[in-house]
Write an enzyme that holds these catalytic residues in place. Structure first.
Site, PDB file in Angstrom:
ATOM      1  CE  LYS A  77      -3.699   1.875   3.029  1.00 55.33           C
ATOM      2  NZ  LYS A  77      -4.475   1.591   4.267  1.00 55.33           N
ATOM      3  CB  SER A 152      -7.701   3.531   3.572  1.00 52.35           C
ATOM      4  OG  SER A 152      -6.856   2.899   4.503  1.00 52.35           O
ATOM      5  CB  SER A 176      -7.837   0.493   6.366  1.00 59.57           C
ATOM      6  OG  SER A 176      -8.468   1.737   6.286  1.00 59.57           O
TER       7      SER A 176
HETATM    8  N1  GLN Z   1     -12.392   4.177   7.537  1.00 62.05           N
HETATM    9  C1  GLN Z   1     -11.636   4.420   8.726  1.00 62.05           C
HETATM   10  C2  GLN Z   1     -11.107   5.832   8.715  1.00 62.05           C
HETATM   11  O1  GLN Z   1     -11.282   6.516   7.748  1.00 62.05           O
HETATM   12  C3  GLN Z   1     -10.518   3.426   8.868  1.00 62.05           C
HETATM   13  C4  GLN Z   1      -9.342   3.759   8.044  1.00 62.05           C
HETATM   14  C5  GLN Z   1      -8.165   2.876   8.307  1.00 62.05           C
HETATM   15  O2  GLN Z   1      -8.267   1.828   8.932  1.00 62.05           O
HETATM   16  N2  GLN Z   1      -7.008   3.352   7.872  1.00 62.05           N
HETATM   17  O3  GLN Z   1     -10.544   6.273   9.669  1.00 62.05           O
END
Ligand code: GLN
Length: 470
Positions: A77, A152, A176
């Site tokens: 990522k 994400s 994410s």
């Molecule tokens: N959707 C969550 C956020 O926006 C989790 C994101 C993540 O785990 N990086 O914070």
């Protein structure tokens, strides 16, 4: 179609005369064929091919002396440092930045003969649930191209759907890894906070972030975890404790499992996901496991607490992007003050700015106690409630998401609705426990459903073992 389920199948092909370079070629070809899904930010075509040649020589010389990840092709990522490669967190503010060192996870997989085939898209700084918050544009779900893949680490999950790698390294601050895994019907695993070093991972919310692993098989996840887990002098939050063997053995131990009544009774859950989850619970019972609904006092506090604490941590972490030390600097500034302001205005997306402002607000004097301190106390209560549960139960079960993956764009203008979609995943990060998404139904048109299991801290071995038995 998954060509190589695991690295042993690659090794078998090599024994039959196929070259590792051709294995990499197979994956590169799938990347090429799926370019329209917008998965890769950068493909390391030459580098991956060169590494395959070097590893081939190693194999030809002594096939019994191979690294633990020999034959595994990874994607990473765009928030994980890979020395001398660009790293942008899908943000303009880091455009042109090149990583100066390897993250510990990357260092460790490379040392065990893994091949990294490319760097993939994500939500900017890991902030998002859809992979739409990216300067590279949205990534599409390969099971239905009009749908989001989740986020994400959305593109990490799609990199597996299109069979462009065997394992993907993502990150999980509030779901994410697990939520995109559910939306794309793959396995997604978040280790215990403190199991895998965060050194070289771009910080979003430091007390929540963990590197996680996605794959089409639990065995691959176990093998990758075995390599990346364990203490690191560069990350004092990464525990220097012995790691157990993550080797998956066959077995069908019966377990005590609980779920939160409030999670499945919530008005936000899609009725179909609710019924499939209950069907799954019945199947677990039929297999001899004990599955019990328990009450949680704090279900409604998860999202507000998570978004207070993570934005607070983000506002602090992201203050380092000042136009001086990393990547972008505004060309339109006349003095120092303007340089800071314009660089940050031009560099961050609206969602990232929203979080920096929210976080700065909850940390500001006068509001600090009302929001930040209060949220820390709530986090403590949630931790206590959950850790107490693990005195009686082996695993906690939760859907991965209250809804199916939605159309690209459907929630982009509604941040609150977007935040609420994380209601089942943020819990594991609030408590620090490990969690895994298991794909349970690959619905038509990309209507994929996943179930999560969570365990006690540092009991990844039991969790993975159980997941594999399912
Ligand atoms: N959707 C969550 C956020 O926006 C989790 C994101 C993540 O785990 N990086 O914070």
């Amino acid at each position: 179609v998954i060509k190589y389920k695991n690295r042993y199948e690659v090794i078998e092909d090599l024994q039959n005369g196929i070259k590792l370079e051709n294995v990499v070629g197979y994956y590169l070809n799938n990347i090429e064929k799926n370019i329209h899904l917008n998965v890769f930010v950068e493909v390391y075509k030459n580098e991956a091919t060169d590494k395959a040649r070097i590893l081939q020589e190693k194999f030809d010389k002594n096939p019994n002396d191979l690294g633990l990840l020999f034959g595994m092709v990874f994607t990473i990522k765009d928030v994980i440092s890979h020395k001398e490669h660009e790293l942008s967190a899908a943000s303009n503010i880091l455009k042109g930045y090149t990583a100066l060192y390897n993250s510990t996870a990357v260092e460790r997989i490379l040392a065990e003969d893994a091949i990294i085939i490319g760097r993939v898209n994500c939500d900017q700084f890991g902030m998002g649930s859809t992979n739409e918050n990216s300067i590279y544009g949205p990534t599409r779900n390969a099971h239905n191209e009009s749908l989001i893949p989740g986020g994400s680490s959305g593109a990490s999950a799609v990199s597996l759907q299109i069979d462009s790698c065997m394992v993907a390294l993502g990150t999980d601050t509030g779901g994410s890894v697990r939520q995109p895994a559910a939306f794309c019907s793959v396995y997604g695993f978040k280790p215990t906070y403190g199991r895998v070093s965060r050194h070289g991972l771009i910080a979003y919310a430091s007390s929540f972030d963990q590197i996680g692993i996605l794959s089409n098989s639990i065995e691959n996840i176990s093998e990758a975890l075995h390599v990346i887990a364990g203490g690191d002098d560069f990350d004092s939050t990464c525990l220097q404790i012995e790691k157990p063997s993550y080797h998956i053995k066959t077995g069908d131990k019966k377990h005590k499992i609980c779920y939160f009544n409030q999670a499945l009774e919530s008005s936000s859950i899609d009725p179909k996901i609710k019924s499939e989850t209950f069907d799954y619970i019945h199947k677990l019972k039929d297999k001899g496991h004990e599955v019990v609904g328990v009450d949680s006092k704090y279900m409604d506090y998860l999202i507000p607490t998570y978004y207070i604490l993570t934005t607070a941590e983000a506002s602090s972490n992201l203050s380092r992007y000042d136009g001086i030390r990393f990547g972008k600097r505004s060309d339109n500034a006349k003095n120092l003050d303007e340089m800071y302001r314009k660089t940050r205005t031009e560099g961050f997306s609206n969602e990232v700015k929203r979080r920096i402002m929210l976080g700065t607000f909850v940390l500001s004097s006068g509001y600090y106690d009302a929001y930040y301190t209060q949220a820390q106390k709530v986090r403590r209560l949630i931790q206590k409630e959950t850790l107490d549960l693990f005195e009686k139960f082996d695993f906690l079960l939760m859907p991965a998401s209250p809804s199916f993956p939605w159309e690209i764009g459907a929630k982009s203008n509604n941040p609150i609705e977007m935040y609420l979609s994380d209601m089942y995943t943020v819990h594991a990060n609030m408590v620090g426990i490990p969690g895994i998404n298991i794909p349970i139904s690959t619905g038509k048109n990309g209507k994929n459903i996943g179930i999560q299991f969570m365990s006690k801290k540092f009991e990844e071995d039991n969790l993975l073992q159980f997941a594999a038995s399912l």
